[in-house]
Design a protein around this motif. Structure first.
Motif, PDB file in Angstrom:
ATOM      1  N   PRO A  12      -1.042 -12.011  13.374  1.00 60.96           N
ATOM      2  CA  PRO A  12       0.323 -12.208  13.369  1.00 60.96           C
ATOM      3  C   PRO A  12       0.989 -10.877  12.788  1.00 60.96           C
ATOM      4  O   PRO A  12       0.481 -10.238  11.973  1.00 60.96           O
ATOM      5  CB  PRO A  12       0.520 -13.410  12.725  1.00 60.96           C
ATOM      6  N   ALA A  13       2.199 -10.657  13.103  1.00 57.17           N
ATOM      7  CA  ALA A  13       2.845  -9.676  12.357  1.00 57.17           C
ATOM      8  C   ALA A  13       3.294 -10.080  11.072  1.00 57.17           C
ATOM      9  O   ALA A  13       2.961 -11.168  10.790  1.00 57.17           O
ATOM     10  CB  ALA A  13       4.257  -9.423  13.052  1.00 57.17           C
ATOM     11  N   PRO A  14       3.415  -8.995   9.953  1.00 60.82           N
ATOM     12  CA  PRO A  14       3.388  -9.408   8.526  1.00 60.82           C
ATOM     13  C   PRO A  14       4.456 -10.283   8.398  1.00 60.82           C
ATOM     14  O   PRO A  14       5.644 -10.371   9.199  1.00 60.82           O
ATOM     15  CB  PRO A  14       3.847  -7.890   7.967  1.00 60.82           C
ATOM     16  N   ALA A  15       4.340 -11.287   7.559  1.00 61.34           N
ATOM     17  CA  ALA A  15       5.022 -12.387   7.460  1.00 61.34           C
ATOM     18  C   ALA A  15       6.356 -12.069   6.359  1.00 61.34           C
ATOM     19  O   ALA A  15       7.307 -12.716   6.322  1.00 61.34           O
ATOM     20  CB  ALA A  15       4.263 -13.663   6.727  1.00 61.34           C
ATOM     21  N   SER A  16       5.733 -11.049   5.743  1.00 59.25           N
ATOM     22  CA  SER A  16       6.950 -10.488   4.668  1.00 59.25           C
ATOM     23  C   SER A  16       7.554  -9.160   4.928  1.00 59.25           C
ATOM     24  O   SER A  16       6.904  -8.293   5.764  1.00 59.25           O
ATOM     25  CB  SER A  16       6.367 -10.578   3.259  1.00 59.25           C
ATOM     26  N   ALA A  89     -12.382  -2.436   7.313  1.00 60.09           N
ATOM     27  CA  ALA A  89     -12.460  -3.069   8.434  1.00 60.09           C
ATOM     28  C   ALA A  89     -10.728  -3.254   8.729  1.00 60.09           C
ATOM     29  O   ALA A  89     -10.010  -3.849   7.930  1.00 60.09           O
ATOM     30  CB  ALA A  89     -13.106  -4.439   8.300  1.00 60.09           C
ATOM     31  N   MET A  90     -10.494  -3.293   9.892  1.00 60.70           N
ATOM     32  CA  MET A  90      -8.977  -3.230  10.239  1.00 60.70           C
ATOM     33  C   MET A  90      -8.871  -4.199  11.537  1.00 60.70           C
ATOM     34  O   MET A  90      -9.707  -4.333  12.446  1.00 60.70           O
ATOM     35  CB  MET A  90      -8.398  -1.813  10.602  1.00 60.70           C
ATOM     36  N   THR A  91      -7.341  -4.674  11.695  1.00 63.24           N
ATOM     37  CA  THR A  91      -7.161  -5.457  12.837  1.00 63.24           C
ATOM     38  C   THR A  91      -5.761  -4.784  13.284  1.00 63.24           C
ATOM     39  O   THR A  91      -5.019  -4.675  12.524  1.00 63.24           O
ATOM     40  CB  THR A  91      -6.989  -6.983  12.573  1.00 63.24           C
ATOM     41  N   VAL A  92      -5.454  -4.644  14.712  1.00 58.97           N
ATOM     42  CA  VAL A  92      -4.239  -4.085  15.149  1.00 58.97           C
ATOM     43  C   VAL A  92      -3.352  -5.328  15.156  1.00 58.97           C
ATOM     44  O   VAL A  92      -3.435  -6.230  15.601  1.00 58.97           O
ATOM     45  CB  VAL A  92      -4.410  -3.467  16.362  1.00 58.97           C
ATOM     46  N   VAL A  93      -2.233  -5.112  14.330  1.00 59.48           N
ATOM     47  CA  VAL A  93      -0.974  -6.234  14.438  1.00 59.48           C
ATOM     48  C   VAL A  93       0.120  -5.862  15.129  1.00 59.48           C
ATOM     49  O   VAL A  93       1.027  -6.677  15.291  1.00 59.48           O
ATOM     50  CB  VAL A  93      -0.695  -6.542  13.026  1.00 59.48           C
ATOM     51  N   GLY A  94       0.166  -4.474  15.591  1.00 62.23           N
ATOM     52  CA  GLY A  94       1.447  -3.967  16.161  1.00 62.23           C
ATOM     53  C   GLY A  94       1.011  -2.871  17.129  1.00 62.23           C
ATOM     54  O   GLY A  94       0.325  -1.978  16.546  1.00 62.23           O
ATOM     55  N   GLN A 104      -4.378  -3.599  22.164  1.00 67.26           N
ATOM     56  CA  GLN A 104      -3.753  -4.619  22.015  1.00 67.26           C
ATOM     57  C   GLN A 104      -3.543  -5.415  20.702  1.00 67.26           C
ATOM     58  O   GLN A 104      -4.867  -5.377  19.932  1.00 67.26           O
ATOM     59  CB  GLN A 104      -4.185  -5.846  23.012  1.00 67.26           C
ATOM     60  N   VAL A 105      -2.616  -6.186  20.193  1.00 69.31           N
ATOM     61  CA  VAL A 105      -2.706  -6.889  19.088  1.00 69.31           C
ATOM     62  C   VAL A 105      -4.062  -7.752  18.966  1.00 69.31           C
ATOM     63  O   VAL A 105      -4.225  -8.408  19.986  1.00 69.31           O
ATOM     64  CB  VAL A 105      -1.474  -7.817  18.994  1.00 69.31           C
ATOM     65  N   GLY A 106      -4.555  -7.791  17.740  1.00 65.82           N
ATOM     66  CA  GLY A 106      -5.858  -8.550  17.571  1.00 65.82           C
ATOM     67  C   GLY A 106      -7.128  -7.817  17.694  1.00 65.82           C
ATOM     68  O   GLY A 106      -8.348  -8.143  17.238  1.00 65.82           O
TER      69      GLY A 106
END
Length: 565
Positions: A12-16, A89-94, A104-106
């Motif tokens: 998900p996109a950052p919550a804050s 280790a990274m994950t694409v969120v945008g 893609q996201v994820g």
């Protein structure tokens, strides 16, 4: 509770509106400060990524120790602080509009951290914001660098820690895939220096129409050989320069320096003139009168190589005994300083990969680290029929008795993980004929070790060194991780949240742990915690460690189930 982990994996996109990071403003851990910053905006050609895990490395300690004087710090840290962390280790969120067909996201990612931009070596966690932050932006310069795309997609079923540790594992794998020239550098600069030898020298390959240097420097070369060289150079269009004073050659560096004889003073005087990836060939049949002070820092960082031959053909000094980088199958291997995080990886690789040595000796001055190493790998070595010996040099009687017996035939491979010149010099005396010593430890440039270079031509020994890794090394580690042949998780010794990063770095600096510290930037606050402490603090996580008490993907899943906010 399980849905928290599923939600996290959905990226998900950052919550804050803000995120947390550690800024380093100069030398010393006291200059590393926690901070909050606005979640960065990303453009059409950029990705917003979340850092899922970050391994801490002794290279981080070098930056903390040297601060602004570190060779990879290329900006004013006071004005633009550094965010460390290159094992990620990274994950694409945008995903920016122009990248939606490619990412893609994820998407799960790691990256080759050495990023070349217009020939300049920049790096993640040095120039680019590193993994000691919750989020960051990846721009075109990272996925379209001089070498191509530095980003590497990884499988969704892989653990965050094991992917973060791809980078240090790539450095280990790279150490056994090094390749060195087996002839004079084509279109390079060759300098031939007489040192008392007066044989009928020749160059059977690499100084002909197929390949040759563009410039030839000559100093005190025997007349007959000098005449042959000048004639051949004229035929090939090679520039010839006479050098009367070896302390003041007309060029700053040479790719190849040939010494016709065994003169220790001369070798020490001209070695600093070797360029990166330079080779010095010593043509002699009598031993040096003394050991030679060799810059092992440049053997490590600049990939200098010393070769030699008792014969007359200079080409033979290069090609007859190429510098071997992989461990000799069925040989004897010694890992010096094996108890630390990188040492454990080298030992694990030696056991796990195909064609292992028949004998592995591990030495370390810490009983704690040595004991943990032996507990972790002795049974694996035994299962493969490998004699596995662990020794502490501080226990002098036992160490000297056992090493004396091993020295009689010597070691085919010695991997030095202790950045101490006298240790490197002593280890070299244990090389068997045709043996190779790899100076893996990052000793500073200018560090001199006394080595008997007579071995390069009397016993065909080689001293090599290594720093960093290539994209192909990352890909090999990921391939072996995916296949189950390699388990990077076995390297994890302690875990914590982003707030534990400073304590983790202090532990790395103090060599307080036998394995790696892995930080999870997006979990709830958690102090630095050794895996063995999980038995009391997080029993359900501890229950999912393997039989050796080592980290697993199952333990990580349970850990995140408990610790994600």
């Amino acid at each position: 509770m399980t849905n928290k982990l599923e939600t996290y994996r959905s990226a998900p996109a950052p919550a804050s509106a803000t995120y947390k990071l550690w800024n380093l403003y100069g030398a010393g851990l006291e200059n590393m400060k926690p901070s909050d910053a606005p979640v960065p905006a990303y453009g059409a050609d950029e990705l917003l990524i979340r850092h899922d895990a970050c391994g801490l490395c002794f290279s981080d300690i070098k930056v903390i120790t040297q601060g602004q004087n570190h060779p990879r710090i290329l900006r004013d840290m006071q004005k633009e602080p550094i965010v460390l962390g290159h094992e990620v280790a990274m994950t694409v969120v945008g995903v920016g509009e122009n990248l939606k067909g490619q990412y893609q996201v994820g998407d799960r990612l790691t990256l080759e951290t050495d990023i070349l931009i217009r020939g300049k070596s920049l790096a993640y966690g040095y120039w680019y914001q590193g993994g000691l932050s919750q989020y960051s932006v990846i721009g075109r310069e990272i996925y379209d660098s001089d070498l191509g795309n530095n980003l590497i997609k990884v499988r969704d079923d892989k653990g965050y820690a094991e992917i973060a540790l791809t980078e240090p594992w790539a450095c280990v794998v790279a150490a056994y895939a090094l390749e060195y020239r087996t002839g004079l550098k084509k279109n390079g600069t060759t300098w031939i220096i007489g040192a008392g030898g007066n044989k009928p020298y020749t160059i059977s390959a690499g100084f002909d129409s197929a390949a040759h240097p563009s410039r030839l420097l000559l100093t005190d070369v025997p007349e007959a050989f000098s005449s042959w060289l000048r004639t051949r150079a004229k035929e090939l269009g090679v520039e010839v320069m006479d050098v009367s004073d070896v302390s003041a050659p007309p060029v700053e560096f040479a790719d190849d320096i040939i010494i016709l004889g065994a003169d220790a003073d001369l070798v020490e005087k001209v070695s600093p003139r070797l360029d990166q990836f330079g080779v010095m060939a010593i043509m002699a049949d009598a031993p040096f009168s003394r050991k030679v002070s060799v810059d092992v820092g440049r053997v490590h960082y600049h990939r200098w190589l010393y070769v030699g031959s008792q014969g007359n053909d200079i080409a033979g000094a290069y090609k007859d005994v190429p510098a071997r980088s992989n461990l000799k199958s069925g040989g004897k291997a010694w890992f010096v300083g094996a108890g630390g995080p990188m040492g454990r990886m080298h030992v694990q690789r030696a056991i796990d990969f195909s064609n292992p040595p028949s004998t592995i000796v591990c030495t370390d001055v810490s009983d704690m680290r040595l004991g943990e190493l032996c507990d972790a790998f002795a049974s694996d070595a035994k299962a493969k029929g490998i004699e596995f010996i662990c020794l502490n040099p501080m226990n002098k009687a036992d160490y000297e008795a056992k090493m004396s017996a091993l020295k009689q035939t010597g070691f085919d491979d010695i991997v030095v993980l202790a950045p101490v010149a006298p240790v490197i010099a002593d280890a070299a005396t244990y090389l068997a004929p045709n043996g190779v010593m790899n100076v893996f430890a990052g000793v500073p440039r200018g560090t001199l070790a006394s080595l008997d270079l007579s071995g390069t031509y009397l016993n065909n020994t080689r001293v090599i060194g290594h720093s960093a890794s290539l994209m192909s090394d990352f890909e090999l580690v990921i391939e072996k991780t995916n296949s189950g042949e390699l388990s990077p998780n076995r390297s994890v010794a302690a875990i914590g949240s982003l707030t534990a990063a400073k304590d983790g770095l202090q532990a790395v600096k103090d060599a307080a742990l036998a394995g790696k510290v892995v930080i999870y930037p997006n979990i709830k606050e958690m102090p630095l915690t050794r895996l063995e402490e999980l038995k009391e603090k997080m029993p359900t996580v501890h229950a999912k460690l393997n039989q050796h008490g080592e980290w697993t993907n199952e333990a990580e899943e349970e850990f995140l189930r408990l610790m994600l906010p």
